[in-house]
Scaffold this motif. Structure first.
Motif, PDB file in Angstrom:
ATOM      1  N   ASN A  24       0.761  -1.282  -0.050  1.00 31.05           N
ATOM      2  CA  ASN A  24       0.027   0.096   0.083  1.00 31.05           C
ATOM      3  C   ASN A  24       0.904   1.263   0.035  1.00 31.05           C
ATOM      4  N   ILE A  25       1.931   1.197  -0.025  1.00 31.84           N
ATOM      5  CA  ILE A  25       3.048   2.403   0.438  1.00 31.84           C
ATOM      6  C   ILE A  25       3.513   2.591  -0.911  1.00 31.84           C
ATOM      7  N   GLU A  26       3.076   3.816  -1.552  1.00 29.12           N
ATOM      8  CA  GLU A  26       3.397   4.168  -2.964  1.00 29.12           C
ATOM      9  C   GLU A  26       5.087   4.794  -2.910  1.00 29.12           C
ATOM     10  N   ASP A  27       5.375   5.590  -2.150  1.00 25.01           N
ATOM     11  CA  ASP A  27       6.559   6.351  -1.988  1.00 25.01           C
ATOM     12  C   ASP A  27       7.365   5.625  -1.033  1.00 25.01           C
ATOM     13  N   ILE A  28       7.726   4.415  -1.032  1.00 27.59           N
ATOM     14  CA  ILE A  28       8.411   3.520  -0.132  1.00 27.59           C
ATOM     15  C   ILE A  28       9.914   4.092   0.124  1.00 27.59           C
ATOM     16  N   GLU A  29      10.208   4.535  -1.031  1.00 29.50           N
ATOM     17  CA  GLU A  29      11.969   4.905  -1.222  1.00 29.50           C
ATOM     18  C   GLU A  29      12.177   5.942  -0.287  1.00 29.50           C
ATOM     19  N   LYS A  30      11.148   6.589   0.329  1.00 28.02           N
ATOM     20  CA  LYS A  30      11.297   7.773   1.332  1.00 28.02           C
ATOM     21  C   LYS A  30      12.024   7.589   2.594  1.00 28.02           C
ATOM     22  N   TYR A  31      11.783   6.301   2.641  1.00 31.73           N
ATOM     23  CA  TYR A  31      12.243   5.697   4.308  1.00 31.73           C
ATOM     24  C   TYR A  31      13.700   5.391   4.109  1.00 31.73           C
ATOM     25  N   ASP A  32      14.526   5.733   5.283  1.00 40.67           N
ATOM     26  CA  ASP A  32      15.807   5.441   5.221  1.00 40.67           C
ATOM     27  C   ASP A  32      16.178   4.016   6.020  1.00 40.67           C
ATOM     28  N   TYR A  33      15.320   3.574   6.867  1.00 39.98           N
ATOM     29  CA  TYR A  33      15.760   2.711   7.640  1.00 39.98           C
ATOM     30  C   TYR A  33      14.300   1.813   8.102  1.00 39.98           C
ATOM     31  N   PHE A  34      14.542   0.439   7.714  1.00 36.59           N
ATOM     32  CA  PHE A  34      13.245  -0.516   7.661  1.00 36.59           C
ATOM     33  C   PHE A  34      13.535  -1.476   9.042  1.00 36.59           C
ATOM     34  N   VAL A  35      12.499  -1.472   9.627  1.00 38.72           N
ATOM     35  CA  VAL A  35      12.531  -2.488  10.879  1.00 38.72           C
ATOM     36  C   VAL A  35      11.563  -3.412  10.821  1.00 38.72           C
ATOM     37  N   ILE A  36      11.874  -4.579  10.677  1.00 36.04           N
ATOM     38  CA  ILE A  36      10.699  -5.615  10.553  1.00 36.04           C
ATOM     39  C   ILE A  36      10.632  -6.426  11.823  1.00 36.04           C
ATOM     40  N   ALA A  37       9.594  -6.182  12.135  1.00 32.39           N
ATOM     41  CA  ALA A  37       9.292  -6.791  13.689  1.00 32.39           C
ATOM     42  C   ALA A  37       7.758  -7.581  13.903  1.00 32.39           C
ATOM     43  N   SER A  38       7.624  -8.213  12.702  1.00 25.92           N
ATOM     44  CA  SER A  38       6.448  -9.075  12.405  1.00 25.92           C
ATOM     45  C   SER A  38       6.561 -10.543  12.843  1.00 25.92           C
ATOM     46  N   GLU A  39       5.788 -11.418  12.702  1.00 25.65           N
ATOM     47  CA  GLU A  39       5.911 -12.778  13.069  1.00 25.65           C
ATOM     48  C   GLU A  39       6.879 -13.378  12.223  1.00 25.65           C
ATOM     49  N   THR A  40       7.555 -14.411  12.526  1.00 25.21           N
ATOM     50  CA  THR A  40       8.727 -14.890  11.834  1.00 25.21           C
ATOM     51  C   THR A  40       8.355 -15.278  10.534  1.00 25.21           C
ATOM     52  N   ASN A  41       7.160 -15.914  10.482  1.00 26.36           N
ATOM     53  CA  ASN A  41       6.693 -16.557   8.850  1.00 26.36           C
ATOM     54  C   ASN A  41       6.701 -15.607   8.088  1.00 26.36           C
ATOM     55  N   LYS A  42       6.582 -14.254   8.351  1.00 28.06           N
ATOM     56  CA  LYS A  42       6.266 -13.212   7.316  1.00 28.06           C
ATOM     57  C   LYS A  42       7.719 -12.473   6.920  1.00 28.06           C
ATOM     58  N   HIS A  43       8.621 -12.865   7.676  1.00 26.27           N
ATOM     59  CA  HIS A  43       9.898 -12.193   7.311  1.00 26.27           C
ATOM     60  C   HIS A  43      10.271 -12.355   5.828  1.00 26.27           C
ATOM     61  N   TYR A  44      10.397 -13.672   5.388  1.00 25.26           N
ATOM     62  CA  TYR A  44      10.788 -13.861   4.081  1.00 25.26           C
ATOM     63  C   TYR A  44       9.897 -12.888   3.061  1.00 25.26           C
ATOM     64  N   GLU A  45       8.937 -13.194   3.095  1.00 20.66           N
ATOM     65  CA  GLU A  45       7.980 -12.266   2.300  1.00 20.66           C
ATOM     66  C   GLU A  45       8.301 -10.620   2.184  1.00 20.66           C
ATOM     67  N   GLN A  46       8.320 -10.094   3.335  1.00 19.81           N
ATOM     68  CA  GLN A  46       8.529  -8.917   3.461  1.00 19.81           C
ATOM     69  C   GLN A  46       9.969  -8.663   3.246  1.00 19.81           C
ATOM     70  N   LEU A  47      11.075  -9.104   3.398  1.00 17.89           N
ATOM     71  CA  LEU A  47      12.330  -9.004   2.954  1.00 17.89           C
ATOM     72  C   LEU A  47      12.415  -9.128   1.504  1.00 17.89           C
ATOM     73  N   ASN A  48      11.892 -10.079   1.028  1.00 17.80           N
ATOM     74  CA  ASN A  48      11.915 -10.130  -0.634  1.00 17.80           C
ATOM     75  C   ASN A  48      11.316  -8.884  -1.200  1.00 17.80           C
ATOM     76  N   TYR A  49      10.115  -8.491  -0.744  1.00 17.61           N
ATOM     77  CA  TYR A  49       9.518  -7.362  -1.250  1.00 17.61           C
ATOM     78  C   TYR A  49      10.375  -5.990  -1.041  1.00 17.61           C
ATOM     79  N   LEU A  50      11.060  -5.737   0.114  1.00 21.95           N
ATOM     80  CA  LEU A  50      11.977  -4.522   0.128  1.00 21.95           C
ATOM     81  C   LEU A  50      13.097  -4.605  -0.569  1.00 21.95           C
TER      82      LEU A  50
END
Length: 302
Positions: free
Chosen positions: A47-73
């Motif tokens: 849902n984030i259109e301008d995701i490049e504006k962020y400098d630092y990303f912190v993934i603190a979700s459930e472990t089984n979501k890490h792969y999908e979120q890292l891959n997307y980033l």
């Protein structure tokens, strides 16, 4: 610096508290299904259109979501620092990173006494290591039903092997990667969970150190200890009492302690290390090495 915090459970709130105290952090937006007052919230990364504006990303979700979120980033941003809570994944997965730097949240690396122990061990031959950690799962999160936590649910990446993989990380950090592993990963208690509540392993590291690790959800007396024997000294690090004992062959004993260790000290040091020197923080490759050990244990106990 603009931060995007992905996941706003108990650990996500801890990261929010710590990062909010940093003067260089001007903004923290959230990816969460919750609605948080006075905070920009997205339901998901897509849902984030301008995701490049962020400098630092912190993934603190459930472990089984890490792969999908890292891959997307990895596909969506370049040249960014990405912090991912431990463990990296729920089981071994293949992910090649070329666009960003990823670090894993093994916060015990920033315990002052573990840092001191690592310095002591630089010049010593480590013979054996015994790491033990246990706490009764219903004690973990007061005022919540342990059966509803992700720790209780194997399908969400819960279980003591993944939850308490700190022990595997810091043993490999001190002594080299584990090899020749023999293990038990079981559910033995009366706890109403689908995940493992006891994991024990013995092995030898790439540096020849004999290792014994025991982690559990069943200990009513909370403990977290590391015992190290070298040719010259023996060490006992108690993470609960914040004490480190060093004793040499002649019987001379030294005791080090941090009685006033503040609640968020290690988390603050961890994020500062990521954003500055990256001296102690677990790298993505080190996180993968922990996953290799976890995968070996999982495969032995199917």
């Amino acid at each position: 610096m603009k931060v995007l915090l992905i996941g706003f459970g108990s650990i996500g709130k801890r990261h929010f508290e710590v990062l909010s105290s940093f003067s260089q952090v001007e903004k923290i937006d959230l990816v969460t299904k919750q609605n948080i007052d006075d905070r920009k919230c997205y339901k998901n990364l897509e849902n984030i259109e301008d995701i490049e504006k962020y400098d630092y990303f912190v993934i603190a979700s459930e472990t089984n979501k890490h792969y999908e979120q890292l891959n997307y980033l990895e596909k969506s941003v370049k040249g960014k620092f990405i912090f991912c809570e431990k463990p990296l994944f729920e089981t071994n997965r293949e992910l090649v990173l070329k666009n960003n730097k990823v670090f894993i949240g093994y916060v015990l690396r920033f315990h002052p006494l573990l840092v001191k122990l690592k310095e002591f061990l630089k010049e010593e031959k480590i013979i054996s290591v015994n790491a033990k950690c246990g706490q009764y799962l219903p004690y973990w999160r007061p005022n919540t039903d342990y059966r509803e936590s992700y720790s209780a649910k194997k399908e969400e990446g819960g279980g003591v092997l993944l939850d308490l993989s700190h022990e595997i990380d810091y043993v490999q950090w001190l002594c080299g990667n584990l090899e020749e592993i023999k293990s038990y990963q079981v559910k033995v208690s009366e706890l109403e969970i689908s995940s493992d509540d006891l994991t024990m392993l013995i092995g030898r590291t790439s540096q020849g150190t004999i290792v014994n690790i025991s982690i559990d959800y069943i200990g009513k007396i909370t403990y977290r200890k590391l015992l190290v024997d070298t040719l010259e000294n023996s060490y006992e690090l108690d993470f609960i009492k914040n004490s480190l004992i060093q004793k040499d062959k002649s019987g001379l004993e030294e005791v080090y302690s941090f009685s006033n260790l503040e609640r968020n000290h290690m988390f603050e040091q961890m994020h500062l290390d990521v954003l500055n020197k990256q001296k102690y923080i677990s790298t993505f490759n080190e996180g993968l090495e922990v996953m290799n050990t976890i995968s070996t244990i999982q495969e032995q106990n199917i």
